[in-house]
Scaffold this motif. Structure first.
Motif, mmCIF file in Angstrom:
data_model
loop_
_atom_site.group_PDB
_atom_site.id
_atom_site.type_symbol
_atom_site.label_atom_id
_atom_site.label_comp_id
_atom_site.label_asym_id
_atom_site.label_seq_id
_atom_site.Cartn_x
_atom_site.Cartn_y
_atom_site.Cartn_z
ATOM 1 N N UNK A 78 -7.079 -5.754 -14.989
ATOM 2 C CA UNK A 78 -7.513 -7.225 -14.581
ATOM 3 C C UNK A 78 -8.605 -7.126 -13.676
ATOM 4 N N UNK A 79 -9.176 -8.468 -13.639
ATOM 5 C CA UNK A 79 -10.348 -8.767 -12.885
ATOM 6 C C UNK A 79 -10.015 -8.500 -11.300
ATOM 7 N N UNK A 80 -10.718 -8.008 -10.678
ATOM 8 C CA UNK A 80 -10.508 -7.838 -8.991
ATOM 9 C C UNK A 80 -10.654 -9.403 -8.462
ATOM 10 N N UNK A 81 -9.552 -9.866 -7.625
ATOM 11 C CA UNK A 81 -9.553 -10.747 -6.962
ATOM 12 C C UNK A 81 -10.340 -10.730 -5.602
ATOM 13 N N UNK A 99 -0.125 -3.394 -2.468
ATOM 14 C CA UNK A 99 1.431 -3.281 -2.411
ATOM 15 C C UNK A 99 1.690 -2.032 -3.100
ATOM 16 N N UNK A 100 1.020 -1.560 -4.475
ATOM 17 C CA UNK A 100 1.332 -0.640 -5.094
ATOM 18 C C UNK A 100 0.718 0.743 -4.747
ATOM 19 N N UNK A 101 -0.209 0.879 -4.133
ATOM 20 C CA UNK A 101 -1.099 2.118 -4.058
ATOM 21 C C UNK A 101 -0.404 3.332 -3.504
ATOM 22 N N UNK A 152 -7.884 -5.384 -5.786
ATOM 23 C CA UNK A 152 -7.791 -4.615 -7.174
ATOM 24 C C UNK A 152 -6.305 -4.859 -7.391
ATOM 25 N N UNK A 153 -6.161 -5.319 -8.942
ATOM 26 C CA UNK A 153 -4.908 -5.659 -9.413
ATOM 27 C C UNK A 153 -4.838 -4.702 -10.645
ATOM 28 N N UNK A 172 2.172 -6.465 -12.832
ATOM 29 C CA UNK A 172 1.053 -6.524 -12.551
ATOM 30 C C UNK A 172 0.885 -6.896 -11.077
ATOM 31 N N UNK A 173 0.475 -5.983 -10.516
ATOM 32 C CA UNK A 173 0.401 -6.213 -8.838
ATOM 33 C C UNK A 173 -0.957 -5.712 -8.178
ATOM 34 N N UNK A 174 -1.040 -6.351 -6.935
ATOM 35 C CA UNK A 174 -2.282 -5.682 -6.279
ATOM 36 C C UNK A 174 -1.959 -4.568 -5.597
#
Length: 305
Positions: free
Chosen positions: A262-265, A243-245, A162-163, A238-240
């Protein structure tokens, strides 16, 4: 003539580009490889290669045969590998390439757990956000994040990534909470060097310096640094969420424009086609499958945010 050995010799010539290279890869003499291919052509009553003094190239029949032969050999080798793995312990050095921030945060325990289960495997884990050439650089597996483009490599989805667009409460209080994507043109953006901006995403066009009055962007090739800068009030990142949770859970960061996320990678384990996939690689691919959970454990605390 062993039909499987002849088929392997033919495929090796195609993959390696010459009879001499195929012979070296198979640890056979060039004469024997040539004999295998000639006998195969006699048996099939068709020419598989166009040969010149400089190179060999596939005929139309050879191209069709190669496609089928490769699949047949892959099926045979996978079966033998799986059966062999029932009574063999994997061993040797497993070379893995992985993204820096992801590996620093989420791979130490995975590697420890893997080696606890398979103590005879030595792990050489190299961290880089660059897309390595697995074959040329001698890696067994590479972990990659993104939307993978078609290639000759095999890719197995490990976990969704998730981003989010986020910023600190202090930054948003000072400069205002964006209410729609076009509001982003007035904000400072913390740009990750390796991120490919997807023009189909609603927010990305507005994060470009060409779209508005951005005040001195910060660019870095490390996501952890950018998240820490965002926490310090430097701007929007804009970060995944791997890292950010934690910062989002603590309230140090706030998700911005959640409806335009943004779209999930994907996190993928990527490895090369092999005639016989080493047991150590097969065991690692099987081990990492589902290891991080669904959703991944780092997303559980922020699922409803």
């Amino acid at each position: 003539m062993d039909r499987i050995d002849a088929m392997r010799a033919f495929v090796a010539v195609v993959v390696e580009g010459s009879f001499s290279n195929a012979a070296a890869a198979m640890q056979l003499s060039p004469q024997l490889v040539s004999k295998y291919v000639s006998k195969l052509e006699e048996r099939l009553d068709v020419r598989l290669f166009n040969r010149t003094t400089r190179k060999v190239s596939l005929t139309e029949a050879g191209t069709h045969y190669f496609e089928h032969a490769q699949q047949i050999l892959l099926s045979i080798d996978n079966m033998e590998s799986q059966l062999g793995g029932l009574h063999q312990n994997p061993k040797g050095t497993l070379r893995i390439s992985a993204p820096v921030s992801f590996a620093m945060r989420h791979m130490a325990k995975l590697v420890t757990d893997f080696q606890t289960l398979y103590p005879s495997v030595t792990v050489d884990l190299q961290l880089t956000d660059r897309k390595v050439d697995i074959v040329e650089e001698g890696f067994d597996v590479a972990l990659r994040i993104g939307e993978l483009k078609s290639s000759s490599l095999i890719a197995k989805l490990v976990a969704p990534i998730r981003v989010v667009l986020c910023a600190s409460p202090e930054y948003l209080e000072k400069y205002g909470m964006p209410r729609e994507p076009k509001d982003l043109k007035h904000h400072r953006y913390l740009h990750y060097s390796y991120m490919e901006r997807n023009t189909k995403e609603v927010i990305h066009p507005w994060l470009s310096t060409e779209s508005g009055q951005h005040r001195g962007e910060l660019t870095s090739n490390n996501g952890d640094l950018l998240v820490n800068a965002a926490i310090a009030g430097a701007g929007l990142a804009v970060q995944p969420t791997f890292i950010a949770s934690e910062a989002i859970r603590k309230g140090e960061l706030v998700i911005v424009l959640p409806d335009d996320e943004p779209k999930t990678l994907g996190l993928y384990a990527v490895y090369a086609h092999r005639k016989l996939l080493p047991h150590k690689i097969r065991c690692f691919i099987d081990f990492i499958d589902g290891y991080y959970g669904s959703p991944p454990y780092w997303d559980e605390p922020i699922q409803n945010i």
